[in-house]
Scaffold this motif. Structure first.
Motif, PDB file in Angstrom:
ATOM      1  N   ALA A  11       0.825  -1.200   0.000  1.00 43.54           N
ATOM      2  CA  ALA A  11       0.000   0.000   0.000  1.00 43.54           C
ATOM      3  C   ALA A  11       0.861   1.252   0.000  1.00 43.54           C
ATOM      4  CB  ALA A  11      -0.917  -0.009   1.223  1.00 43.54           C
ATOM      5  N   LEU A  19       2.909  -0.552 -10.547  1.00 44.81           N
ATOM      6  CA  LEU A  19       2.418  -1.801  -9.982  1.00 44.81           C
ATOM      7  C   LEU A  19       3.517  -2.865  -9.963  1.00 44.81           C
ATOM      8  CD1 LEU A  19       0.109  -3.515  -8.912  1.00 44.81           C
ATOM      9  CD2 LEU A  19      -0.473  -4.093 -11.259  1.00 44.81           C
ATOM     10  N   ASP A  31      -5.199   2.346  -6.717  1.00 44.49           N
ATOM     11  CA  ASP A  31      -4.593   1.885  -7.954  1.00 44.49           C
ATOM     12  C   ASP A  31      -5.391   0.708  -8.514  1.00 44.49           C
ATOM     13  OD1 ASP A  31      -2.009   1.843  -9.695  1.00 44.49           O
ATOM     14  OD2 ASP A  31      -2.460  -0.249  -9.178  1.00 44.49           O
ATOM     15  N   LEU A  47      -3.562  -2.799  -8.694  1.00 46.26           N
ATOM     16  CA  LEU A  47      -3.387  -3.516  -7.436  1.00 46.26           C
ATOM     17  C   LEU A  47      -4.733  -4.048  -6.940  1.00 46.26           C
ATOM     18  CD1 LEU A  47      -1.385  -4.392  -5.334  1.00 46.26           C
ATOM     19  CD2 LEU A  47      -1.630  -2.203  -4.199  1.00 46.26           C
ATOM     20  N   ILE A  48      -5.763  -3.234  -7.079  1.00 46.20           N
ATOM     21  CA  ILE A  48      -7.087  -3.659  -6.626  1.00 46.20           C
ATOM     22  C   ILE A  48      -7.556  -4.876  -7.418  1.00 46.20           C
ATOM     23  CG2 ILE A  48      -9.522  -2.973  -6.544  1.00 46.20           C
ATOM     24  CD1 ILE A  48      -8.507  -0.152  -5.866  1.00 46.20           C
ATOM     25  N   LEU A  92      -5.890  -7.299  -8.375  1.00 52.03           N
ATOM     26  CA  LEU A  92      -5.348  -8.535  -7.789  1.00 52.03           C
ATOM     27  C   LEU A  92      -6.273  -9.080  -6.711  1.00 52.03           C
ATOM     28  CD1 LEU A  92      -1.553  -7.768  -7.390  1.00 52.03           C
ATOM     29  CD2 LEU A  92      -2.694  -9.147  -9.117  1.00 52.03           C
ATOM     30  N   GLY A  93      -6.985  -8.206  -6.040  1.00 49.99           N
ATOM     31  CA  GLY A  93      -7.823  -8.660  -4.931  1.00 49.99           C
ATOM     32  C   GLY A  93      -9.239  -8.961  -5.349  1.00 49.99           C
ATOM     33  N   THR A 127      -0.631  -9.267  -0.028  1.00 52.50           N
ATOM     34  CA  THR A 127      -1.002  -8.376  -1.124  1.00 52.50           C
ATOM     35  C   THR A 127      -2.462  -8.579  -1.498  1.00 52.50           C
ATOM     36  OG1 THR A 127       1.242  -8.728  -1.917  1.00 52.50           O
ATOM     37  CG2 THR A 127      -0.275  -7.593  -3.394  1.00 52.50           C
ATOM     38  N   ALA A 187      -5.314  -5.871  -1.275  1.00 49.95           N
ATOM     39  CA  ALA A 187      -5.985  -5.489  -2.508  1.00 49.95           C
ATOM     40  C   ALA A 187      -7.490  -5.711  -2.376  1.00 49.95           C
ATOM     41  CB  ALA A 187      -5.434  -6.290  -3.672  1.00 49.95           C
ATOM     42  N   ASP A 188      -7.860  -6.725  -1.644  1.00 49.88           N
ATOM     43  CA  ASP A 188      -9.258  -7.077  -1.479  1.00 49.88           C
ATOM     44  C   ASP A 188     -10.048  -5.945  -0.826  1.00 49.88           C
ATOM     45  OD1 ASP A 188     -11.565  -8.662  -1.363  1.00 49.88           O
ATOM     46  OD2 ASP A 188     -11.098  -9.265   0.674  1.00 49.88           O
ATOM     47  N   LYS A 209      -8.839  -2.834  -0.550  1.00 44.17           N
ATOM     48  CA  LYS A 209      -8.282  -1.574  -1.052  1.00 44.17           C
ATOM     49  C   LYS A 209      -7.558  -0.799   0.036  1.00 44.17           C
ATOM     50  CE  LYS A 209     -12.021  -0.974  -4.402  1.00 44.17           C
ATOM     51  NZ  LYS A 209     -13.222  -1.693  -3.989  1.00 44.17           N
TER      52      LYS A 209
END
Ligand code: ATP
Ligand code: ATP
Ligand code: MG
Ligand code: MG
Lengths: 297, 341, 506, 322
Positions: free
Chosen positions: B89, B98, B155, B158-159, B161-162, B233, B237-238, B240
């Protein structure tokens, strides 16, 4: 510094508490107080140890944010014997009130009540199924905020809590539990409102609602407690509807009371209640967000 | 080849049965449990939730399996998750790309593993205690990075990914599937698996046979750190945001439990990554099942404990032997005849 | 009728089945009062299993046990001890973390007012060990003593526990001649007191020296029981292995000529607290035997050469080039191999299969990125299982389930698979049966003829004489003598060991 | 000196040194008040850690003690709040329950051959779950007998107190030491730690000993729970989270090997004192943020372990060279 104050903080389990710590340190610095800070990592025994250490060091006063209401009589008595005034921050204790000078707290039951009232007023008689995200099972905010909310609902037969689970006050669990609520209640079509015991869980749940293809704030009303900056962002985006503020500045009034007492022995009232202010989307959430952002939430 | 596959299926049988039983049980208390539909371009349903929510524990269990196979244990994974989430983060919010963020984050996880590994392999500190150090300090380090607050970010990469999805599956599921298969392949298609088992069973004998014990031990903890980094991560990401206080809290216990349900002995030695993954999914099924059931939360722990005890008792050596004995009785003739020869 | 009445311990039709192996098949065994009864058989014949069934360490699957004519059913070893059966199991089976005294009196410590009287316990322990000419600090942890001393302590414990029966499963494997003599004196004393003694060993001389009767097992079945006096050694061997043994170890040696170049040179090599600096040169095609008493530093010598402990003085050269042997890995890279003495803790990797145990060192040398293919592993394993006659149901059996002697062979196979050029063997024949024993001696000779350099540690002097081209004698962790050529005889070795033997006084 | 005493000696040396260092910086740490606090505040942890020492010596681990402490507290609070049962009778009841709880875990570990880590982990969930079911509220215990017991203390010169519970901890340690080193059961515990198979071959009643060990740990966790309820005059289902880790840490800092078979009950006492000292030091300092507190605790833990290793290593090699 001439005034040494010990502060036994519960821990740093949430952004709100970090903000409280930051503000307490700030307030102490402004007043030239030497603050001895002890983090108890969520354990009462550590808080009792810290209090005893403060007494052994001979501090001038003690701030205590008690992790749980019970079990303080003995150590508070020791502080009293040592003539060290104790001020409780943000939660009260189950002890005779001559053992501490004053308590600066919000009323947890009242907070839940405010949230419940808002919801009752907003749905105005329409039937509404509510899902509830509880705080950590057994913690006093979880118990009291549930109680207050239920009090506010009583008498409104149109409002019904259909599901209630713990989300441990965290975003992750808030999201996970909300996901299962949505599944269990017909993809969320059955749910009209979400009540979360804190904003973090609400923020997580909002994501779950969005990922399920619903609109938080519209399809499902969202009300929560604490008023941390991020919920204002969500309100600005129309995804959350209301939050009840729990101010992290408990130390300011406490230090004021202490100063008055030091000056001429004025005893403050036993309870200095902070305001439980309700914020809605109508309150220019972005402005409040900007104002709150820097406080270490 | 079929024989190997058959051996594989046999190895995983208890876990598969346990999983099936739990899923069935949940579907009793919650009838819509098996329903799957496609929504927003991805599968949607409780089963998918289990796979998705299980991602952190599955990932931790993969690394934990290898560590436990070396006769170690890694209590720090939860804290390392928090550290890595925080690092991710703070890296992304301070303007790194990223790719750069991922490199830094995974690097941090591997570094944490290196630290643990060095304590265990070179300083010869007992694994529980060696990793306890990082378990205690790690969350503090994570908070140092986020300064106690939940560090949020926006971002989209990155988000993704979750909470993104790919090929109808949530991305976390894809990540753990791919990563799990990758690790399992590396471990089984090279000699790594056998050497790790040898170390776990008899470190002295392995060293005397020329196995590079310290390096492999450190590598095991580094893998565990990497797994924790990926899990951290995904967890960040999950939602945010990086929650240094709560990310991965107590997940180390779930990961260990998953490995044990998977049938890998805490005394080291023989291990199966697939079985541990199944173990993790079993745990998540219990968790999700409890949430769907609508019981009051006071009962969560008791229900979870009872089910786990039941599964483990069924898997315990005496009970298992009793079952195989019954099975043997049915087909008893042949083996004894072969004996007599 | 007479004989049955005379039987102290009778086992009738004992069965024991392990998954994948029938270890005992209706075995009868009768032990009389006041006799020493040798239990013999090849590795994996079922001797240890029979013993464990008798003492309740294993639950038998069938059969009855009579003690003093009364049927007994020991459920665990505690039970057996109460019945007066004392046992020394194969491999030292004491607790390394307890003190010597606690090991001796575990479960029956002298008490005063309900509490263990540690002073009395230590005193009794010292008194007990005096019979064995051991003057130990009984308050020290057992693992601060060598395997041999632990073995003696185990014997002392078992003897003290045995009111009626004493069972010794390969007690002499790690003892030297002196200790064996002492043990036999004690056995004779017990025998005179009317105890029945079961004695398992692979040393036939010892059998003929002490045993009254012999029972032979083969493949889990009873072959027969005979009086020692009337049983020819050749017949005994064929009873055991089921065929004629081609030749036992030659007592006399033929002189091999070692003319190869010096390949390994160690100068001033040593480590403080372990072994005093020594010089050693080993030629290609040479077998250096190492003789010495218990604790004389033989194992330490081997460990330091192999890098298991780092040398803190001296230099090592391989083929004239200086090398660092700071870890086993380095040594293996220079094609060293090392079969350790303590197979349980340093040799076998118990839960891995026989196959994996055999390929382990080879795989470690190749590195993890270059796995040995499964076919190749199978080939290697099968090859050595056949070559060394390792008795196992199949190559996938976990090695810990093999009998002691077969485990030893598998470890040997592990090293042979790496095709070493310098092989260090610490007690390679410990616990190995006659047939296999001869095989291993032949193997050592074969390896030497192929040009391998070997360093072999053994407590069996005849064996050393048979295959060594040179013998080093150790005493008090110093290399004190070297014997070469025709000086290599049992007498000379014993003399060299004994010449200034202060240990007798200890 | 015998090698087995080395870790213990190292621990004592480290404790004395660090106490001296702390005292040099904050002379108040030498006051009897701080010393009395050290005993009182750590009483419940110390008592539980004695049980944990036995478990670890036998090669096991008990993760359930924190939850058992919480359960005990809630049970006492509920019973004393709702019935007229005398606290002493309630104590007996709860000790019986926790002892049985431990014994059942021991039996499962032995008869079902399951790893202690997992059995007691399930026990941990179960005990806390039971506490939740009894009550999720924190309940104050107002029984006058509690007041009486709290009034029992020995006043030290300088304001410090040796309280009833502090004294109880010392007593438990004394009894623990006696059991560990002067009873057959104690030796059997060490024997299990040295290797279950071997212990069994040597005639140690493995099953009985295992069950007794976990029963003892359950008993002491229950006693610790009673002490905790005296300490806080309340029962709370979220109390004592993570106490098992503190206890394990104390046992290990005290020089006991987690693999079992080697260590001392007395060492655990020093381990408890060292942990208490770390906390006292951090509060006296009072300038650390929440996160630095955690990092420092971890770091100090690391330093202690390292120093212990160092001392043991140095004196080993010195003995060699001598
Ligand atoms: N626990 C077990 N599980 C399966 N097989 C076993 C087990 N213990 C022993 N065996 C098998 O039983 C057979 C007999 O073993 P045992 O140890 O009795 O041999 P032994 O006569 O004592 O040999 P040695 O002279 O090598 O000690 C062997 O084939 C061995 O592999
Ligand atoms: N009489 C003794 N008293 C005390 N310790 C002894 C004695 N004999 C041997 N030891 C211990 O055992 C070890 C013996 O060393 P080492 O194993 O090299 O001997 P060895 O000649 O190989 O004997 P073994 O036949 O037992 O293998 C030493 O470390 C020493 O501490
Ligand atoms: Mg045997
Ligand atoms: Mg030796």
């Amino acid at each position: 510094a001439d005034l040494v104050v010990g502060f036994s903080q519960i821990g740093s389990e949430s952004g709100w508490r970090a903000a409280e710590t930051t503000l307490t340190k700030q307030q102490a610095q402004e007043r030239g107080i030497d603050l001895k800070f002890a983090d108890a990592q969520q354990k009462q025994e550590n808080q009792i140890k810290a209090l005893r250490s403060f007494i052994a060091q001979g501090v001038n006063a003690i701030l205590l944010a008690p992790v749980v209401a019970t079990g303080w009589d003995e150590v508070l008595q020791e502080a009293k014997d040592a003539e060290i005034p104790v001020i409780l921050l943000d939660r009260t204790v189950d002890a005779s009130d001559d053992l501490y000078m004053t308590a600066v707290t919000s009323d947890l039951v009242h907070e839940g009540n405010v949230a419940g009232k808002w919801l009752a007023d907003t749905v105005a008689g329409k039937p509404c199924n509510i899902v509830e995200l509880q705080g950590t099972t057994g913690s006093s905010p979880a118990i009291d905020r549930k109680k207050g909310f239920e009090q506010a609902l009583s008498g409104h037969d149109n409002l019904k809590i259909v599901r209630s689970q713990t989300g441990d006050f965290t975003r992750t669990k808030g999201k996970e539990v909300m996901e299962s609520f949505l599944k269990a209640e017909d993809g969320g079509k059955n749910i009209c409102a979400l009540y979360a015991h804190n904003d973090d869980m609400a923020v997580g749940a909002i994501q779950a609602i969005k990922e399920a293809g619903l609109k938080p704030g519209t399809d499902i009303l969202v009300v929560s407690i604490d008023a941390v900056p991020d919920i204002f962002q969500a309100m600005a985006a129309g995804e959350a509807n209301a939050t009840v503020e729990l101010t992290p500045n408990m130390a300011g009034p406490a230090f004021d009371a202490l100063a008055a007492f030091q000056k001429d022995g004025t005893m403050p009232p036993k309870w200095i209640q902070t305001e439980s202010k309700l914020y809605t989307q109508a309150d220019d959430p972005m402005k409040i967000y900007e104002a709150k952002k820097g406080l270490g939430y | 080849m079929t024989a190997i596959l058959k051996g594989y299926a046999l190895r995983l049988l208890p876990q598969i049965i346990a999983l099936a039983a739990i899923l069935l049980m949940v579907s009793f208390v919650f009838p819509g449990f098996f329903r799957l539909e496609i929504q927003n371009g991805r599968l949607y349903g409780s089963l998918i939730d289990i796979l998705n929510r299980g991602a952190p524990v599955v990932l931790l269990a993969i690394g934990m399996t290898v560590v436990i196979a070396t006769k170690g244990i890694d209590l720090s994974v939860g804290a390392v998750m928090a550290i890595c989430g925080a690092v991710a983060a703070s890296s992304i919010t301070s303007g790194h790309s990223l790719a750069m963020t991922l490199v830094i984050t995974l690097g941090t996880g591997i570094l944490c593993g290196l630290w643990n590994g060095v304590l265990v392999a070179l300083l010869d500190i007992q694994p529980i205690i060696a990793t306890l150090v990082l378990m205690v300090a790690g969350r503090g380090i994570a908070q140092l990075v986020t300064e106690g607050a939940i560090l949020t970010f926006n971002d989209p990469g990155l988000i993704f990914l979750g909470s993104g999805s790919f090929a109808w599956l949530p991305l976390p599921v894809i990540i753990w599937l791919v990563f799990g298969i990758l690790v399992a392949l590396i471990v089984r298609k090279t000699a790594l698996g056998m050497l790790i088992e040898a170390i776990g069973i008899n470190r002295q004998a392995s060293t005397l046979s020329g196995v590079l014990t310290p390096v492999l031990l450190i590598a095991a903890y580094m893998l565990s750190g990497l797994c924790a980094a990926i899990a951290g991560t995904i967890a960040a990401a999950d939602i945010k945001g990086a929650d240094a206080n709560n990310a991965g809290l107590w997940l180390e216990l779930d990961a260990i439990l998953a490995v044990v349900i998977g049938g890998t002995s805490l005394l080291g030695g023989r291990f199966s990554i697939a079985a541990s993954v199944l173990g993790a999914i079993i745990i998540q099924s219990i968790n999700t099942g409890i949430l769907l059931s609508g019981f009051p939360p006071e009962f969560n722990l008791i229900i979870k404990a009872a089910i786990i005890v039941f599964i483990l008792v069924l898997q315990s050596p005496p009970v298992r032997n009793a079952f195989t004995f019954v099975a043997l009785l049915r087909t008893s003739r042949k083996p004894t005849e072969r004996q007599a020869r | 009728m007479q004989t049955i009445a005379n039987n102290l311990l009778s086992a009738n039709r004992i069965d024991k089945v392990f998954p994948g192996a029938k270890a005992l098949d209706k075995v009868d065994f009768h032990l009389r009062r006041g006799e020493v009864h040798a239990l013999l058989g090849e590795n994996g014949a079922g001797k240890s299993t029979l013993v464990k069934c008798l003492t309740g360490a294993y639950r038998r699957d069938g059969g009855t046990i009579l003690l003093d004519g009364v049927e007994v059913d020991p459920r665990d070893t505690f039970n057996a001890q109460k019945l007066g059966i004392g046992t020394v199991y194969q491999e030292v089976n004491l607790l390394p973390n307890l003190t010597v005294a606690e090991n001796l009196f575990l479960g029956r410590q002298p008490r005063r007012l309900g509490f263990v009287d540690v002073g009395a316990m230590n005193r009794q322990a010292r008194a007990l060990l005096e019979n064995y000419e051991l003057d130990l600090d009984v308050t020290r942890a057992l693992d601060s003593y060598s395997v041999a001393i632990q073995q003696v302590v185990a014997i002392a414990r078992a003897v003290d526990l045995s009111g009626k029966v004493l069972i010794l499963d390969e007690p002499t494997a790690s003892l030297d001649a002196h200790e064996v003599e002492m043990l036999f004196r004690i056995i004779r004393r017990l025998k005179a007191r009317g105890l029945g003694i079961v004695f398992i060993t692979h040393f036939l001389e010892q059998v003929y020296e002490i045993a009254d009767r012999i029972t032979v097992l083969r493949n889990g079945q009873l072959v027969g029981t005979r009086d020692t006096a009337t049983l020819e050694r050749r017949d005994l061997i064929s009873m055991m292995i089921g065929r004629e043994l081609a030749a036992e170890i030659r007592a006399a040696r033929e002189e091999p000529d070692v003319t190869g170049p010096v390949r390994y040179r160690f100068k001033d090599y040593g480590r403080k607290g372990h072994i005093s600096p020594f010089d050693l040169e080993v030629k290609a095609g040479e077998v250096v035997g190492i003789a010495g008493l218990l604790g004389s530093g033989r194992t330490e010598t081997a460990e330091i050469l192999f890098g298991a402990h780092r040398a803190d003085s001296g230099t090592a050269e391989v083929d004239g080039k200086p090398v660092q042997l700071s870890s086993p890995r380095r040594a293996i890279a220079h094609r060293f191999g090392f079969c350790p003495e303590d197979r349980k803790t340093a040799g076998i990797v118990g839960d891995l299969s026989v196959r994996e145990n055999i390929v382990l060192a080879l795989q470690a040398r190749r590195g993890w990125t270059r796995p040995i293919s499964r076919t190749e592993q199978n080939r290697l394993a099968d090859h050595y299982i056949r070559a060394l006659d390792i008795r196992t149901a199949d190559r996938e059996k976990p090695i810990r389930l093999l009998s002691g002697g077969n485990q030893q062979k598998a470890i040997l196979a592990r090293w042979l698979a790496t095709e070493p050029e310098f092989l260090i063997l610490d007690e390679p024949t410990r616990g190995i049966d006659v047939g296999a024993h001869a095989e291993i001696v032949r193997l050592i000779e074969g390896l030497r003829e192929k040009g391998m350099s070997l360093l072999v540690i053994s407590s069996e002097i005849e064996e050393l004489v048979a295959y060594s081209t040179r013998i080093l004698v150790l005493r008090d962790r110093q290399h004190v003598a070297a014997l070469e050529g025709n000086r290599i005889t049992a007498d000379q070795i014993i003399e060299a060991i004994a010449s200034a033997n202060e240990r007798g006084a200890a | 000196m015998k090698p087995k005493y080395l870790p213990l000696t190292a621990t004592i040396v480290i404790f004395v040194l660090s106490y001296a260092l702390c005292a040099a910086q904050y002379p108040n740490i030498l006051s009897t008040r701080v010393i009395g606090n050290l005993l009182t505040d750590n009483a419940f942890l110390g008592i539980a850690a004695v049980g944990m020492t036995f478990v670890i010596l036998s090669g096991g681990i008990d993760l359930s003690i924190g939850s058992v402490i919480a359960f005990t507290g809630v049970f006492l609070a509920v019973v004393l709040d709702n019935t007229a049962i005398h606290p002493l009778a309630a104590f007996a009841m709860v000790l019986l329950i926790t002892t049985l709880f431990g014994a059942v875990m021991g039996a499962i570990i032995h008869y079902l051959e399951m790893p202690a880590f997992i059995v007691t982990l399930a026990g941990m969930f179960l005990a806390r779950g039971m506490a939740f079911v009894l009550s999720i509220d924190s309940i104050a215990i107002k029984h006058p007998f509690y007041g009486t017991m709290k009034g029992l203390y020995y006043k030290l010169p300088g304001g410090g107190r040796i309280t009833l519970i502090g004294g109880l901890m010392l007593l438990v340690f004394a009894i623990g030491i006696l059991i560990a080193h002067r009873t057959r059961f104690g030796t059997d515990v060490y024997a299990l730690g040295g290797g279950t198979t071997t212990a069994k071959l040597m005639g140690v009643p493995v099953g009985r000993t295992t069950i007794l060990i976990y029963a003892l740990s359950g008993l002491l966790a229950g006693l610790s729970g009673i002490v905790f309820s005296l300490y806080t005059s309340a029962g709370y289902s979220l109390a004592a989270v993570g106490v098992e880790l503190d206890a394990i840490t104390a046992v290990v800092i005290g020089g006991t090997l987690l693999t079992g078979g080697s260590g001392f009950v007395a060492g655990t006492f020093i381990g408890i004192l060292i942990q208490g000292l770390i906390q006292t030091y951090i509060t006296f300092d009072g300038s650390l943020s929440s996160w630095w507190t955690k990092i420092l605790i971890g770091l100090l833990l690391f330093v202690f372990i390292l120093m212990q290793k160092g001392i043991v290593y140095v004196s080993r090699s010195e003995r060699r060279h001598a």
